[in-house]
Scaffold this active site. Structure first.
Site, PDB file in Angstrom:
ATOM      1  N   LYS A   1       0.809  -1.228   0.000  1.00 16.45           N
ATOM      2  CA  LYS A   1       0.000   0.000   0.000  1.00 16.45           C
ATOM      3  C   LYS A   1       0.842   1.278   0.000  1.00 16.45           C
ATOM      4  O   LYS A   1       0.381   2.318  -0.449  1.00 16.45           O
ATOM      5  CB  LYS A   1      -0.938   0.012   1.211  1.00 16.45           C
ATOM      6  CG  LYS A   1      -2.098  -0.952   1.048  1.00 16.45           C
ATOM      7  CD  LYS A   1      -3.052  -0.886   2.213  1.00 16.45           C
ATOM      8  CE  LYS A   1      -4.176  -1.887   2.026  1.00 16.45           C
ATOM      9  NZ  LYS A   1      -5.130  -1.897   3.119  1.00 16.45           N
TER      10      LYS A   1
ATOM     11  N   ASN B   1      -4.740   2.029  -1.684  1.00 16.66           N
ATOM     12  CA  ASN B   1      -5.259   0.656  -1.791  1.00 16.66           C
ATOM     13  C   ASN B   1      -5.981   0.395  -3.109  1.00 16.66           C
ATOM     14  O   ASN B   1      -6.541  -0.671  -3.305  1.00 16.66           O
ATOM     15  CB  ASN B   1      -6.193   0.324  -0.622  1.00 16.66           C
ATOM     16  CG  ASN B   1      -7.560   0.950  -0.787  1.00 16.66           C
ATOM     17  OD1 ASN B   1      -7.713   1.972  -1.442  1.00 16.66           O
ATOM     18  ND2 ASN B   1      -8.563   0.331  -0.204  1.00 16.66           N
TER      19      ASN B   1
ATOM     20  N   GLY C   1       0.647   0.331  10.185  1.00 16.41           N
ATOM     21  CA  GLY C   1       0.867  -0.004   8.775  1.00 16.41           C
ATOM     22  C   GLY C   1      -0.067   0.779   7.865  1.00 16.41           C
ATOM     23  O   GLY C   1      -0.590   1.840   8.235  1.00 16.41           O
ATOM     24  N   GLY C   2      -0.283   0.232   6.665  1.00 15.96           N
ATOM     25  CA  GLY C   2      -1.092   0.916   5.661  1.00 15.96           C
ATOM     26  C   GLY C   2      -2.509   1.187   6.129  1.00 15.96           C
ATOM     27  O   GLY C   2      -3.026   2.307   5.960  1.00 15.96           O
TER      28      GLY C   2
ATOM     29  N   GLY D   1     -14.289  -6.239  10.595  1.00 16.94           N
ATOM     30  CA  GLY D   1     -13.955  -5.455   9.402  1.00 16.94           C
ATOM     31  C   GLY D   1     -14.826  -5.731   8.179  1.00 16.94           C
ATOM     32  O   GLY D   1     -14.575  -5.168   7.114  1.00 16.94           O
TER      33      GLY D   1
HETATM   34  P1  NAP Z   1       0.592  -3.644   6.807  1.00 25.78           P
HETATM   35  O1  NAP Z   1       0.733  -2.342   6.106  1.00 25.78           O
HETATM   36  O2  NAP Z   1       1.478  -4.767   6.425  1.00 25.78           O
HETATM   37  O3  NAP Z   1       0.762  -3.324   8.379  1.00 25.78           O
HETATM   38  C1  NAP Z   1       0.981  -4.302   9.275  1.00 25.78           C
HETATM   39  C2  NAP Z   1       0.952  -3.714  10.695  1.00 25.78           C
HETATM   40  O4  NAP Z   1       0.729  -4.807  11.567  1.00 25.78           O
HETATM   41  C3  NAP Z   1       2.231  -3.042  11.134  1.00 25.78           C
HETATM   42  O5  NAP Z   1       1.923  -2.046  12.048  1.00 25.78           O
HETATM   43  C4  NAP Z   1       2.975  -4.194  11.805  1.00 25.78           C
HETATM   44  O6  NAP Z   1       3.862  -3.780  12.824  1.00 25.78           O
HETATM   45  C5  NAP Z   1       1.823  -4.894  12.475  1.00 25.78           C
HETATM   46  N1  NAP Z   1       2.142  -6.298  12.704  1.00 25.78           N
HETATM   47  C6  NAP Z   1       2.345  -7.239  11.762  1.00 25.78           C
HETATM   48  N2  NAP Z   1       2.606  -8.418  12.351  1.00 25.78           N
HETATM   49  C7  NAP Z   1       2.578  -8.200  13.689  1.00 25.78           C
HETATM   50  C8  NAP Z   1       2.756  -9.019  14.818  1.00 25.78           C
HETATM   51  N3  NAP Z   1       3.031 -10.329  14.687  1.00 25.78           N
HETATM   52  N4  NAP Z   1       2.617  -8.481  16.045  1.00 25.78           N
HETATM   53  C9  NAP Z   1       2.326  -7.169  16.181  1.00 25.78           C
HETATM   54  N5  NAP Z   1       2.158  -6.322  15.145  1.00 25.78           N
HETATM   55  C10 NAP Z   1       2.271  -6.837  13.909  1.00 25.78           C
HETATM   56  O7  NAP Z   1      -0.912  -4.202   6.681  1.00 25.78           O
HETATM   57  P2  NAP Z   1      -2.244  -3.346   6.462  1.00 25.78           P
HETATM   58  O8  NAP Z   1      -2.456  -3.116   5.016  1.00 25.78           O
HETATM   59  O9  NAP Z   1      -2.201  -2.212   7.394  1.00 25.78           O
HETATM   60  O10 NAP Z   1      -3.385  -4.395   6.908  1.00 25.78           O
HETATM   61  C11 NAP Z   1      -3.522  -4.787   8.240  1.00 25.78           C
HETATM   62  C12 NAP Z   1      -4.802  -5.603   8.445  1.00 25.78           C
HETATM   63  O11 NAP Z   1      -5.932  -4.790   8.195  1.00 25.78           O
HETATM   64  C13 NAP Z   1      -4.938  -6.805   7.532  1.00 25.78           C
HETATM   65  O12 NAP Z   1      -5.411  -7.900   8.280  1.00 25.78           O
HETATM   66  C14 NAP Z   1      -5.964  -6.384   6.521  1.00 25.78           C
HETATM   67  O13 NAP Z   1      -6.710  -7.477   5.995  1.00 25.78           O
HETATM   68  C15 NAP Z   1      -6.846  -5.490   7.367  1.00 25.78           C
HETATM   69  N6  NAP Z   1      -7.586  -4.532   6.547  1.00 25.78           N
HETATM   70  C16 NAP Z   1      -8.943  -4.626   6.525  1.00 25.78           C
HETATM   71  C17 NAP Z   1      -9.677  -3.741   5.761  1.00 25.78           C
HETATM   72  C18 NAP Z   1     -11.159  -3.838   5.730  1.00 25.78           C
HETATM   73  O14 NAP Z   1     -11.785  -3.296   4.819  1.00 25.78           O
HETATM   74  N7  NAP Z   1     -11.764  -4.496   6.690  1.00 25.78           N
HETATM   75  C19 NAP Z   1      -9.023  -2.749   5.017  1.00 25.78           C
HETATM   76  C20 NAP Z   1      -7.632  -2.665   5.091  1.00 25.78           C
HETATM   77  C21 NAP Z   1      -6.927  -3.564   5.853  1.00 25.78           C
HETATM   78  P3  NAP Z   1       5.418  -3.443  12.523  1.00 25.78           P
HETATM   79  O15 NAP Z   1       5.432  -2.039  11.989  1.00 25.78           O
HETATM   80  O16 NAP Z   1       6.075  -3.592  13.826  1.00 25.78           O
HETATM   81  O17 NAP Z   1       5.895  -4.447  11.489  1.00 25.78           O
END
Ligand code: NAP
Length: 517
Positions: free
Chosen positions: A297, A318, A373-374, A483
């Protein structure tokens, strides 16, 4: 039109016939994998085509080609001969095709087969890569009416691109082309565009059955989820790019809408370890728009010609779409695709949360965000716009600080020190990390925190519907929201941005129902 073939890998003839009945309305033909049958069943293979009532491929696959046949070549040829012997005048009672690997030399059998109208599929399997695929397709056929089959294992989307290019170079040849494994799903769905004679499918609901090839999907999924029967040379392609992309509901949402609205388009997941490879493939396949998910993202932004305000504010994108090709006037200069981007997580999040809270803004709300994150970027930018106050907690506290500093918000690591601060930011808790997502559904992003029951808790994860984190919140008496509603709302905005038409709102209840299933 490319056909759908069901690979039959049961131990018995009768079970294989049951599978044909189960999928009859979805398939055009079947492949009897004799190498999977119990030895006693081999006596009955000759009459299988008549019992099946559809064209059948006779295949006895050796272990080295991904099958289960362990005896020598002599017994394999004898078994092939048994299946093809005593050809009947009514060709429907004979095997319509026989699959013979490129190195199999049995001129007598091949001649007899041709005489009675069974066509030879001359096959090549590569489980380590794609090899020199064009040369292979060209060299496989020994005589004119053979069908060349290459089943290869792309290691990334660059290999997939080579498969499509090779297919164009061998456009005039009748052939079967399969990209196996994680990266090959699009080649199975776009079999018609690839010019492949058929796409292989298999029963995926019976854990007892051995897999016939890595990455095969069920015929129902191919037809109903991926619109296989509607895809033609002009069909527009859309998709989602990310990695590992094990859970994505977008194909279901988009392809349902395309079907109901009679739009000539298909939506496919493109798992990509390298974003550039996806963009090159997108150009080649003329992909018109895509959802962008973990982990791309932020990385996608440098590839965009223009971005919406929501991308600028959230620092994450996104959704991308192309207005068409950028044509350059200088001869020899590469023509490359222009991408524009927006962020629909922002609006999806806001609409979902405000509706749940029955509020118009977040004024006076003290909110903890878990993750930076994103998705967190989109969420935080909206909370700022809606006048809420945030504490951002992240495993990597530096990233939490970077995000928080943009808005003058508080920040911290996901540790015991954060617990005190959280007491002051506990009206709403929003979980934005992928921790607890399927398949790792036992994971909890912040076990140290104990809910007091007064918090409203939102988890952006929608699969499973209730993460361990949400279950703990519910058990403590909190109001909780997953979500799914946000997913549908952001998809609605994404669809409108990419397609330039209204999302059919009347489909939302049905979509919600089928996604929750
Ligand atoms: P991302 O950019 O990869 O961000 C990941 C985040 O999660 C970072 O802050 C990372 O921390 C943290 N993280 C990852 N693994 C971890 C762990 N084992 N323990 C603690 N923190 C951890 O991902 P994203 O795009 O933000 O998406 C995150 C989630 O949101 C996904 O599950 C996605 O499916 C969901 N989402 C849902 C919707 C919806 O419409 N419902 C929309 C968007 C996203 P670090 O910085 O320390 O690595």
């Amino acid at each position: 039109m490319s056909k759908i073939c069901l690979c039959l890998t049961a131990k018995t003839i009768s079970r294989n016939l049951e599978l044909i009945e189960k999928y009859r309305k979805y398939i055009d033909m079947a492949e009897l994998r004799v190498d999977c049958l119990e030895p006693d069943e081999n006596f009955y293979i000759r009459h299988f085509p008549q019992q099946a009532g559809i064209p059948v491929i006779l295949t006895i696959r050796r272990k080295q080609d991904g099958g289960f046949f362990l005896s020598g070549e002599g017994s394999r040829v004898a078994l092939l001969s048994r299946g093809l012997a005593f050809a009947e005048a009514d060709k429907r009672f004979n095997f319509a095709y026989v699959d013979l690997e490129e190195d199999l030399e049995v001129p007598g059998l091949e001649e007899a087969v041709r005489t009675f109208g069974t066509r030879i599929i001359r096959s090549y399997h590569n489980f380590d890569g794609i090899g020199k695929i064009t040369e292979k397709v060209k060299a496989l056929r020994r005589i004119g009416d053979e069908i060349a089959k290459v089943a290869v294992m792309p290691q990334n989307l660059n290999d997939v691109l080579a498969i499509y290019r090779s297919s164009r170079e061998t456009r005039e040849m009748e052939k079967i082309v399969v990209g196996m494994g994680t990266y090959g799903l699009n080649t199975r769905v776009l079999s018609e565009k690839l010019g492949s004679f058929l796409s292989y499918t298999s029963e995926t609901e019976d854990p007892e059955l051995p897999s016939s090839a890595p990455g095969q999907i069920n015929p129902v999924e191919l037809v109903e989820k991926y619109r296989f029967r509607d895809i033609n040379a002009a069909t527009n392609i859309y998709g989602v790019v990310g990695f590992p992309l094990t859970t994505t509901f977008s194909p279901k949402i988009y392809n349902t809408v395309f079907s109901r609205e009679k739009i000539d388009a298909v939506y496919i997941p493109f798992p990509a370890r390298n974003l550039n490879y996806f963009l090159e493939l997108a150009e080649d396949l003329n992909i018109m728009g895509a959802a962008v998910t973990i982990p791309y993202k932020e990385e996608i932004i440098e590839h965009l010609s223009s971005v919406s305000n929501s991308v600028q504010v959230a620092g994450a994108c996104n959704t991308i779409k192309t207005p068409g090709k950028l044509t350059r006037s200088l001869p020899g200069e590469t023509v490359s695709r222009v991408w524009n981007g927006t962020n629909t997580d922002t609006l999806g999040f806001t609409e979902s949360l405000l509706r749940f809270l029955d509020r118009k803004n977040l004024r006076s709300q003290k909110i903890t965000i878990i993750g930076a994150g994103g998705a967190a970027r989109a969420v935080v930018s909206e909370i700022f716009r809606l006048k809420g106050k945030c504490l951002i907690l992240n495993r990597n506290a530096v990233r939490a600080r970077e995000l928080a500093m943009n808005y003058g918000y508080a920040w911290g690591g996901l540790d015991s020190q954060a617990l005190d601060s959280m007491e002051r930011y506990s009206d709403i808790i929003i979980q934005t990390t992928p921790v607890g997502n399927s398949p790792d559904t036992d994971d909890d992003p912040f076990e140290l925190y104990h809910f007091n029951g007064h918090e409203t808790v939102m988890d952006l994860i929608y699969n499973p519907p209730q993460t361990v984190f949400l279950k703990r919140a519910m058990a403590a008496g909190c109001r909780v929201l997953n979500g799914m509603d946000m997913l549908l709302r952001q998809a609605q905005h994404q669809y409108e941005y990419i397609l330039g038409r209204d999302f059919p709102e009347q489909l939302i209840p049905a979509l919600l129902g089928s996604l929750q299933k």
